[in-house]
Write a protein that holds these residues in place. Structure first.
Motif, PDB file in Angstrom:
ATOM      1  N   ALA A  12     -22.855  21.219 -32.331  1.00 48.60           N
ATOM      2  CA  ALA A  12     -23.753  22.080 -31.557  1.00 48.60           C
ATOM      3  C   ALA A  12     -23.820  23.471 -32.179  1.00 48.60           C
ATOM      4  O   ALA A  12     -24.891  24.064 -32.290  1.00 48.60           O
ATOM      5  N   ALA A  13     -22.669  23.995 -32.620  1.00 50.67           N
ATOM      6  CA  ALA A  13     -22.642  25.317 -33.246  1.00 50.67           C
ATOM      7  C   ALA A  13     -23.441  25.324 -34.538  1.00 50.67           C
ATOM      8  O   ALA A  13     -24.187  26.264 -34.823  1.00 50.67           O
ATOM      9  N   LEU A  14     -23.320  24.275 -35.339  1.00 53.76           N
ATOM     10  CA  LEU A  14     -24.090  24.198 -36.580  1.00 53.76           C
ATOM     11  C   LEU A  14     -25.580  24.073 -36.302  1.00 53.76           C
ATOM     12  O   LEU A  14     -26.399  24.652 -37.001  1.00 53.76           O
ATOM     13  N   ALA A  15     -25.936  23.339 -35.272  1.00 54.49           N
ATOM     14  CA  ALA A  15     -27.351  23.173 -34.930  1.00 54.49           C
ATOM     15  C   ALA A  15     -27.956  24.515 -34.515  1.00 54.49           C
ATOM     16  O   ALA A  15     -29.058  24.856 -34.915  1.00 54.49           O
ATOM     17  N   VAL A  16     -27.209  25.271 -33.719  1.00 52.38           N
ATOM     18  CA  VAL A  16     -27.703  26.577 -33.289  1.00 52.38           C
ATOM     19  C   VAL A  16     -27.794  27.523 -34.485  1.00 52.38           C
ATOM     20  O   VAL A  16     -28.759  28.260 -34.647  1.00 52.38           O
ATOM     21  N   ALA A  17     -26.790  27.497 -35.349  1.00 51.38           N
ATOM     22  CA  ALA A  17     -26.789  28.359 -36.525  1.00 51.38           C
ATOM     23  C   ALA A  17     -27.983  28.064 -37.425  1.00 51.38           C
ATOM     24  O   ALA A  17     -28.558  28.957 -38.021  1.00 51.38           O
ATOM     25  N   GLY A  18     -28.380  26.801 -37.504  1.00 52.16           N
ATOM     26  CA  GLY A  18     -29.516  26.432 -38.335  1.00 52.16           C
ATOM     27  C   GLY A  18     -30.834  26.922 -37.782  1.00 52.16           C
ATOM     28  O   GLY A  18     -31.831  26.946 -38.482  1.00 52.16           O
ATOM     29  N   CYS A  19     -30.857  27.336 -36.529  1.00 54.45           N
ATOM     30  CA  CYS A  19     -32.100  27.781 -35.899  1.00 54.45           C
ATOM     31  C   CYS A  19     -32.286  29.291 -35.968  1.00 54.45           C
ATOM     32  O   CYS A  19     -33.244  29.813 -35.442  1.00 54.45           O
ATOM     33  N   THR A  20     -31.383  29.998 -36.587  1.00 50.70           N
ATOM     34  CA  THR A  20     -31.534  31.447 -36.648  1.00 50.70           C
ATOM     35  C   THR A  20     -32.474  31.838 -37.776  1.00 50.70           C
ATOM     36  O   THR A  20     -32.653  31.100 -38.739  1.00 50.70           O
ATOM     37  N   THR A  21     -33.061  32.994 -37.628  1.00 47.21           N
ATOM     38  CA  THR A  21     -33.975  33.517 -38.628  1.00 47.21           C
ATOM     39  C   THR A  21     -33.512  34.904 -39.023  1.00 47.21           C
ATOM     40  O   THR A  21     -33.224  35.736 -38.161  1.00 47.21           O
ATOM     41  N   ALA A  22     -33.446  35.171 -40.295  1.00 39.74           N
ATOM     42  CA  ALA A  22     -33.067  36.505 -40.766  1.00 39.74           C
ATOM     43  C   ALA A  22     -34.277  37.416 -40.686  1.00 39.74           C
ATOM     44  O   ALA A  22     -35.398  37.018 -40.984  1.00 39.74           O
ATOM     45  N   VAL A  23     -34.034  38.636 -40.267  1.00 43.74           N
ATOM     46  CA  VAL A  23     -35.085  39.634 -40.165  1.00 43.74           C
ATOM     47  C   VAL A  23     -34.760  40.752 -41.143  1.00 43.74           C
ATOM     48  O   VAL A  23     -33.643  41.263 -41.167  1.00 43.74           O
ATOM     49  N   ALA A  24     -35.721  41.115 -41.948  1.00 40.48           N
ATOM     50  CA  ALA A  24     -35.514  42.178 -42.935  1.00 40.48           C
ATOM     51  C   ALA A  24     -35.336  43.520 -42.244  1.00 40.48           C
ATOM     52  O   ALA A  24     -35.868  43.748 -41.166  1.00 40.48           O
ATOM     53  N   GLY A  25     -34.592  44.412 -42.863  1.00 40.21           N
ATOM     54  CA  GLY A  25     -34.413  45.757 -42.323  1.00 40.21           C
ATOM     55  C   GLY A  25     -33.035  45.949 -41.749  1.00 40.21           C
ATOM     56  O   GLY A  25     -32.219  45.031 -41.723  1.00 40.21           O
ATOM     57  N   SER A  26     -32.783  47.145 -41.295  1.00 42.51           N
ATOM     58  CA  SER A  26     -31.490  47.478 -40.712  1.00 42.51           C
ATOM     59  C   SER A  26     -31.658  47.708 -39.225  1.00 42.51           C
ATOM     60  O   SER A  26     -32.605  48.381 -38.806  1.00 42.51           O
ATOM     61  N   PRO A  27     -30.733  47.197 -38.420  1.00 46.46           N
ATOM     62  CA  PRO A  27     -30.838  47.450 -36.979  1.00 46.46           C
ATOM     63  C   PRO A  27     -30.561  48.914 -36.671  1.00 46.46           C
ATOM     64  O   PRO A  27     -29.729  49.548 -37.318  1.00 46.46           O
ATOM     65  N   VAL A  28     -31.291  49.446 -35.722  1.00 41.35           N
ATOM     66  CA  VAL A  28     -31.097  50.823 -35.300  1.00 41.35           C
ATOM     67  C   VAL A  28     -30.888  50.812 -33.801  1.00 41.35           C
ATOM     68  O   VAL A  28     -31.746  50.332 -33.056  1.00 41.35           O
ATOM     69  N   ALA A  29     -29.746  51.314 -33.381  1.00 40.60           N
ATOM     70  CA  ALA A  29     -29.463  51.363 -31.948  1.00 40.60           C
ATOM     71  C   ALA A  29     -30.288  52.473 -31.312  1.00 40.60           C
ATOM     72  O   ALA A  29     -30.459  53.544 -31.878  1.00 40.60           O
ATOM     73  N   ILE A  30     -30.799  52.196 -30.127  1.00 34.21           N
ATOM     74  CA  ILE A  30     -31.497  53.243 -29.384  1.00 34.21           C
ATOM     75  C   ILE A  30     -30.598  53.674 -28.244  1.00 34.21           C
ATOM     76  O   ILE A  30     -29.709  52.942 -27.831  1.00 34.21           O
ATOM     77  N   GLY A  31     -30.812  54.885 -27.786  1.00 38.69           N
ATOM     78  CA  GLY A  31     -29.993  55.401 -26.707  1.00 38.69           C
ATOM     79  C   GLY A  31     -30.246  54.645 -25.413  1.00 38.69           C
ATOM     80  O   GLY A  31     -31.284  54.010 -25.236  1.00 38.69           O
ATOM     81  N   SER A  32     -29.303  54.732 -24.535  1.00 30.07           N
ATOM     82  CA  SER A  32     -29.455  54.098 -23.236  1.00 30.07           C
ATOM     83  C   SER A  32     -30.294  55.005 -22.344  1.00 30.07           C
ATOM     84  O   SER A  32     -30.489  56.186 -22.632  1.00 30.07           O
ATOM     85  N   ALA A  33     -30.756  54.441 -21.240  1.00 31.79           N
ATOM     86  CA  ALA A  33     -31.527  55.242 -20.291  1.00 31.79           C
ATOM     87  C   ALA A  33     -30.682  56.408 -19.778  1.00 31.79           C
ATOM     88  O   ALA A  33     -31.189  57.515 -19.589  1.00 31.79           O
ATOM     89  N   ALA A  34     -29.375  56.185 -19.578  1.00 29.11           N
ATOM     90  CA  ALA A  34     -28.495  57.255 -19.104  1.00 29.11           C
ATOM     91  C   ALA A  34     -28.380  58.369 -20.143  1.00 29.11           C
ATOM     92  O   ALA A  34     -28.394  59.557 -19.798  1.00 29.11           O
ATOM     93  N   GLU A  35     -28.284  57.994 -21.421  1.00 28.40           N
ATOM     94  CA  GLU A  35     -28.219  59.008 -22.485  1.00 28.40           C
ATOM     95  C   GLU A  35     -29.524  59.788 -22.562  1.00 28.40           C
ATOM     96  O   GLU A  35     -29.523  61.010 -22.712  1.00 28.40           O
ATOM     97  N   ASP A  36     -30.644  59.075 -22.480  1.00 30.59           N
ATOM     98  CA  ASP A  36     -31.951  59.739 -22.523  1.00 30.59           C
ATOM     99  C   ASP A  36     -32.120  60.668 -21.327  1.00 30.59           C
ATOM    100  O   ASP A  36     -32.641  61.779 -21.457  1.00 30.59           O
ATOM    101  N   ARG A  37     -31.681  60.223 -20.169  1.00 25.56           N
ATOM    102  CA  ARG A  37     -31.760  61.030 -18.952  1.00 25.56           C
ATOM    103  C   ARG A  37     -30.991  62.346 -19.155  1.00 25.56           C
ATOM    104  O   ARG A  37     -31.465  63.411 -18.781  1.00 25.56           O
TER     105      ARG A  37
END
Length: 151
Positions: A12-37
């Motif tokens: 099951a783990a291998l089947a799920v792993a085979g369904c992932t797709t790589a996305v180009a770029g670097s992830p960027v965290a955004i602030g939380s609503a509390a931080e923005d507030r």
């Protein structure tokens, strides 16, 4: 029986792993609503502190915190200062808002909230208004749009 369960989990783990797709770029965290507030709350506190020091200091603050995409849209408040009290209970996102004649929303996350504005000259209140104001959080900083007084 335990071996069968382990094999089933591995398959099951291998089947799920085979369904992932790589996305180009670097992830960027955004602030939380509390931080923005907090950023928005601090924005208004700093705006009001600058106003206590006088029109020149507040103009400087408004110039530094004007949204970078609209730095050419500053209003001249002259010798007026503003005291803006935000109603943080009205704080919410406003995804579709764009400044007048802009055509599209500014970069960042746009928030809108109700505010009470006291317009002052030489420390004396000359007008009071209640309305809405937008503040944009972009790259971890709160930006506003210099209000233009109506004459």
């Amino acid at each position: 029986m335990a071996r069968v369960r382990h094999v089933a989990v591995a398959v099951a783990a291998l089947a799920v792993a085979g369904c992932t797709t790589a996305v180009a770029g670097s992830p960027v965290a955004i602030g939380s609503a509390a931080e923005d507030r907090k950023l928005v709350t601090d924005y208004f506190a700093e705006l009001n502190d600058a106003g206590k020091e006088g029109p020149t200091t507040q103009r400087d603050f408004l110039r530094r915190t004007q949204h970078p995409d609209f730095s050419d849209r500053l209003c001249d408040l002259g010798e007026l200062t503003l005291r803006i009290e935000p109603a943080m209970s009205t704080f919410r996102t406003d995804f579709n808002w764009a400044p007048e004649n802009a055509g599209k929303p500014p970069r960042g996350l746009v928030y809108v909230l109700g505010v009470s504005v006291s317009i002052r000259r030489d420390g004396a209140s000359i007008a009071e208004q209640i309305g809405s104001q937008r503040v944009v959080v972009l790259d971890g900083k709160a930006y506003g749009f210099t209000p233009c007084p109506t004459r």
